[in-house]
Enzyme design. Structure first.
Site, short mmCIF file in Angstrom:
data_model
loop_
_atom_site.label_atom_id
_atom_site.label_comp_id
_atom_site.label_asym_id
_atom_site.label_seq_id
_atom_site.Cartn_x
_atom_site.Cartn_y
_atom_site.Cartn_z
N SER A 19 -11.67 -34.36 9.69
CA SER A 19 -12.17 -32.67 9.72
C SER A 19 -11.29 -31.99 8.37
O SER A 19 -12.15 -30.92 8.09
CB SER A 19 -11.28 -32.01 11.00
OG SER A 19 -9.68 -32.07 10.65
N GLU A 196 -3.17 -19.49 13.24
CA GLU A 196 -2.02 -20.14 12.26
C GLU A 196 -2.23 -21.75 11.99
O GLU A 196 -1.62 -22.44 12.50
CB GLU A 196 -0.91 -19.81 12.47
CG GLU A 196 -0.33 -18.25 12.62
CD GLU A 196 1.10 -18.01 12.87
OE1 GLU A 196 2.03 -18.70 12.77
OE2 GLU A 196 1.37 -16.83 12.89
N HIS A 200 -6.08 -27.45 8.60
CA HIS A 200 -7.26 -27.14 8.25
C HIS A 200 -7.58 -25.88 7.15
O HIS A 200 -6.97 -24.75 7.19
CB HIS A 200 -8.28 -26.67 9.37
CG HIS A 200 -8.41 -27.93 10.51
ND1 HIS A 200 -7.50 -27.81 11.43
CD2 HIS A 200 -8.88 -29.13 10.30
CE1 HIS A 200 -7.83 -29.01 12.19
NE2 HIS A 200 -8.60 -29.83 11.41
#
Length: 230
Positions: A19, A196, A200
């Site tokens: 990701s 938070e 990422h």
């Protein structure tokens, strides 16, 4: 797009990763992996194909057929950029100095077998600082393992682990927040309850990490350096 541009064959860069590299869906914006805007660094002679997937480890990426999809398209003189580690730490993942290296070798060998250039990329750091404001490594031995493998296989490596450490540390615990997806409740429509996230990136952060990958390409003097926009 025409495969021939200005009389030259296009060069394709395939991204395999998790990701932190992947394209994020619109409902997660402005969350973004560094691969999402990577095309913008290159002129039209280079085409970036981002096959990275959230939650992927070296083994699941293979098991889901994603590496094979790349191998069905990749051509001689194309590139395969390989960045895994975050999810290899998970129970379904791999062991740093055994299975992790063996699966990475499949990526490298498959690229070489097709006349393409594999590039290993160590994982980005998570934003994790101790009480003294020093960045803490949360990636275990995976980055060290990849560095070792690159030397064993004589494969070029971009040390994004080291580069992101320098970047985060230079910005500090507070300044580095700007790189990540962090919102207060009701500050962004996609995150009404707030978020938070110290793993990422936001679009700005993804762009900054992409710059570090470009820096690595220049340091390695890969042939595609010719097609980097100035």
């Amino acid at each position: 797009m025409d495969e021939i541009l200005k009389g030259k064959k296009l060069i394709h860069i395939y991204l395999a990763g998790d990701s932190t590299v992947a394209n994020c869906p619109p409902q997660e914006a402005p969350m973004a992996g560094w691969g999402q805007g990577f095309q913008s660094f290159f002129t039209g002679e280079v085409i970036v194909h981002n096959h990275a997937k959230g939650g992927a480890s070296t083994n699941t990426f293979i098991n889901e057929g994603r590496l094979e999809t790349i191998f069905q398209s990749i051509q001689p003189n194309d590139y395969l950029f390989i960045q895994f580690g975050h999810n290899d730490q998970k129970p379904f993942g791999t062991d740093p100095f055994t299975t992790y290296q063996s699966f990475l070798t499949e990526y490298v060998k498959g690229a070489f077998d097709r006349g393409a250039f594999p590039i290993l990329i160590t994982s980005v750091h998570r934003r994790n600082f101790d009480d003294q404001g020093q960045l803490v490594n949360t990636l275990g031995e995976y980055p060290t393992s990849m560095i070792q493998l690159s030397e064993t296989l004589e494969v070029p490596l971009i040390n994004l682990w080291e580069k992101t450490a320098r970047l985060y540390q230079s910005l500090g615990p507070e300044g580095s927040k700007q790189l990540f997806t962090r919102f207060l409740p009701n500050e962004h429509p996609n995150y009404p309850e707030g978020i938070e996230d110290d793993t990422h990136f936001c679009e700005y952060g993804a762009k900054e990490i992409g710059k570090l990958v470009i820096e690595g390409i220049k340091e390695l003097q890969l042939p595609i350096v010719t097609f980097i926009k100035e």
